[in-house]
Design an enzyme around this catalytic site. Structure first.
Site, PDB file in Angstrom:
ATOM      1  N   THR A 130       0.810  -1.224   0.000  1.00 35.30           N
ATOM      2  CA  THR A 130       0.000   0.000   0.000  1.00 35.30           C
ATOM      3  C   THR A 130       0.842   1.271   0.000  1.00 35.30           C
ATOM      4  OG1 THR A 130      -0.140  -0.196   2.415  1.00 35.30           O
ATOM      5  CG2 THR A 130      -1.980  -1.084   1.128  1.00 35.30           C
ATOM      6  N   ASP A 131       2.139   1.154  -0.249  1.00 27.11           N
ATOM      7  CA  ASP A 131       3.024   2.323  -0.269  1.00 27.11           C
ATOM      8  C   ASP A 131       2.990   2.946  -1.664  1.00 27.11           C
ATOM      9  OD1 ASP A 131       5.000   4.219  -0.082  1.00 27.11           O
ATOM     10  OD2 ASP A 131       6.591   2.838   0.526  1.00 27.11           O
ATOM     11  N   TRP A 132       2.262   4.044  -1.803  1.00 25.88           N
ATOM     12  CA  TRP A 132       2.175   4.688  -3.109  1.00 25.88           C
ATOM     13  C   TRP A 132       3.344   5.645  -3.342  1.00 25.88           C
ATOM     14  CZ3 TRP A 132       2.061   9.848  -2.280  1.00 25.88           C
ATOM     15  CH2 TRP A 132       1.518  10.303  -1.076  1.00 25.88           C
TER      16      TRP A 132
END
Length: 380
Positions: free
Chosen positions: A323-325
């Site tokens: 979920t690390d954009w």
């Protein structure tokens, strides 16, 4: 060689540690072409260096953290070091096994940087301090390791800004690193991150007390810094994380009051950051550290990603978050695949965390199943 002791004990009471400082005389040339006549680095150590100096683990801090990674300086400290749950007996970085060093960086708040006295004037450098890069910071840390009697690190580990340092260590000093753990980091810094940092710079510089960076005799841009740190929260905390933690709850748990004053729980969280009793970092230092992160560009610096990683011989563990954009897993995987193609030991673990980019600081326990066995493995 003499043993170096930075013992850390956990007996139910506060773990007290000491901040240390090393002074290095003589010129140090920077990537910019400027030369520092000498420099100081702040650091802390935990555990004991063995006689052959082969059990040292260097922890590289993230953007707004520093050398204080574990324990407390005095028993009355409200909070322990920023990675306290990762360092100590039985922890991910087990101090019964490893000698752990956490070093500040050039331009960091406790080391030579904008707040330091310029030898030419006797006054703080302020904005006259030369711009430094991740490579400069790592070269300075290399001198600290030599000062401590560490010829070869068992490992270097860091997340985000610290992950860039870990990568640079493996590139610039391959003979000095056995293992590298690179968390939440890509091969370069995106235009999106640069844009967010630019917003933070505007908030700091537009504070009336900024005074072009020459504010050390006055109150300084405290409000501008607080606003910049608040603006950065969505940089590391994902939409899902905020939704899970705060949802649309009001602060009082009551129906809306229909006011322009703070109403929602997430606003209270941001206000707590803005109203910290003391600044988390020197505003000038934050400007310099953000710039160093922005200049990190392995393909641009070396001509290609392959050329950048060609010198890497360290066993490398990449950790990314689904979920690390900010530093997406697919960007991390590009580096992993390059190392595999060149025959270098590499593993890429993709973790799930609602915190996204902030997972490596606030969910240390999820890192341990990957990091502990990796550091314990023999060379393959």
């Amino acid at each position: 060689m003499a043993e170096v002791d930075g013992a850390i004990k956990r007996d139910g009471g506060p773990t007290l540690v000491q901040a240390m400082n090393a002074r290095f005389e003589g010129p140090m040339e920077l990537n910019s072409g400027h030369v520092l006549p000498g420099f100081d680095l702040s650091y802390e150590t935990y555990g004991r260096l063995d006689r052959d100096g082969e059990n040292a683990v260097l922890v590289c801090h993230s953007l707004t953290k520093g050398a204080h990674a574990a324990g407390r300086h005095i028993a009355q400290d409200a909070h322990s070091g920023w990675w306290d749950r990762a360092i100590g007996p039985g922890h991910m970085l087990d101090t019964d096994r490893y000698f752990v060093v956490c070093s500040d960086v050039l331009a960091g708040g406790a080391s030579t940087g904008p707040a330091s006295a310029d030898p030419a004037t006797g006054c703080p450098y302020g904005a006259d301090f030369p711009v430094v890069t991740i490579e400069d910071m790592v070269n300075a840390q290399r001198r600290l390791m030599q000062h401590l009697g560490i010829v070869r690190l068992h490992a270097v580990i860091g997340g985000c800004f610290g992950g860039q340092q870990a990568l640079q260590w493996a590139i610039s000093h391959p003979d000095a690193v056995r293992n590298a753990v690179v968390i939440g980091t890509g091969p370069d810094t995106s235009a999106h991150t640069i844009a967010i940092f630019s917003v933070m710079r505007h908030l700091i510089r537009n504070d009336p007390n900024f005074n072009d960076g020459d504010y050390y005799a006055g109150p300084g841009p405290v409000r501008g810094l607080a606003n910049a740190l608040v603006a950065a929260v969505p940089l590391w905390m994902s939409r899902d994380a905020m939704g899970r933690r705060f949802a649309r709850r009001t602060m009082a748990g009551q129906p809306p009051r229909y006011t322009l004053e703070p109403e929602f729980a997430v606003e209270a969280f941001l206000n707590s950051i803005a109203n910290q009793p003391r600044p988390a970092i020197d505003p000038n230092s934050l400007l310099y550290l953000m710039r160093a992160e922005e200049y990190f560009d392995l393909p641009g610096r070396y001509g290609s990603l392959e050329a950048a990683l060609k010198s890497v011989s360290a066993r490398t563990l990449f950790v990314s978050y689904r979920t690390d954009w900010r530093y997406p897993s697919e960007e991390t995987d590009r580096m992993h695949q390059v190392l595999l193609r060149q025959g270098t030991h590499s593993h890429h673990a993709v973790l799930d965390s609602p915190l996204g980019h902030g997972g490596f600081i606030y969910e240390v326990e999820s890192l341990a199943p990957e990091v502990v066995p990796f550091l314990a493995e023999e060379d393959t």
